[in-house]
Design a protein around this motif. Structure first.
Motif, short mmCIF file in Angstrom:
data_model
loop_
_atom_site.label_atom_id
_atom_site.label_comp_id
_atom_site.label_asym_id
_atom_site.label_seq_id
_atom_site.Cartn_x
_atom_site.Cartn_y
_atom_site.Cartn_z
N THR A 3 0.83 -1.21 0.00
CA THR A 3 0.00 0.00 0.00
C THR A 3 0.86 1.25 0.00
OG1 THR A 3 -1.69 -1.20 1.23
CG2 THR A 3 -1.85 1.20 1.23
N SER A 37 -5.81 -2.57 3.88
CA SER A 37 -4.80 -2.47 4.94
C SER A 37 -5.43 -2.10 6.28
CB SER A 37 -3.74 -1.44 4.57
OG SER A 37 -3.04 -1.84 3.43
N ALA A 74 -3.17 3.88 7.61
CA ALA A 74 -3.90 3.15 6.57
C ALA A 74 -5.24 3.82 6.28
CB ALA A 74 -4.11 1.70 7.00
#
Length: 106
Positions: A3, A37, A74
């Motif tokens: 990510t 995530s 995240a």
């Protein structure tokens, strides 16, 4: 880690004014990876791992500050990807529907 790399790649593409037009927008990929995530980190907070030191002794991991910072990061990445999609007047569902509609027509 994936990510973060994807987010930095999209930021680099914006800074260099890259003209490449992928089939799926980069902002949608960042938003999906950020959401995934955040959900994985949230699962880790809810169900912490159990470490087996010896057959009779177990040590349960406790949620500490760094995991909450990771969750916040995240969530921020997911929010940024969704916000960038909003600026393009698009949504995650519009791309999913258009791809499946193209497959059915063919």
């Amino acid at each position: 880690m994936i990510t973060i790399v994807a987010t930095l790649a999209v930021a680099a593409m914006r800074l260099t004014n890259a003209v490449r037009e992928p089939s799926i927008p980069a902002n949608a990929v960042v938003a999906i990876l950020g959401i995934a995530s955040a959900l994985l980190i949230l699962c880790r907070i809810v169900e912490p791992p159990v470490f087996y030191v010896e057959p009779t002794i177990t040590y349960e991991g406790a949620a500490q500050l760094p995991i909450f910072l990771a969750l916040l990061a995240a969530a921020g990445i997911a929010f940024g990807g969704l916000w960038a999609l909003r600026e393009e007047n698009a949504s995650l569902f519009s791309y999913a529907g258009s791809r499946s509609a193209r497959r059915i027509r063919l």
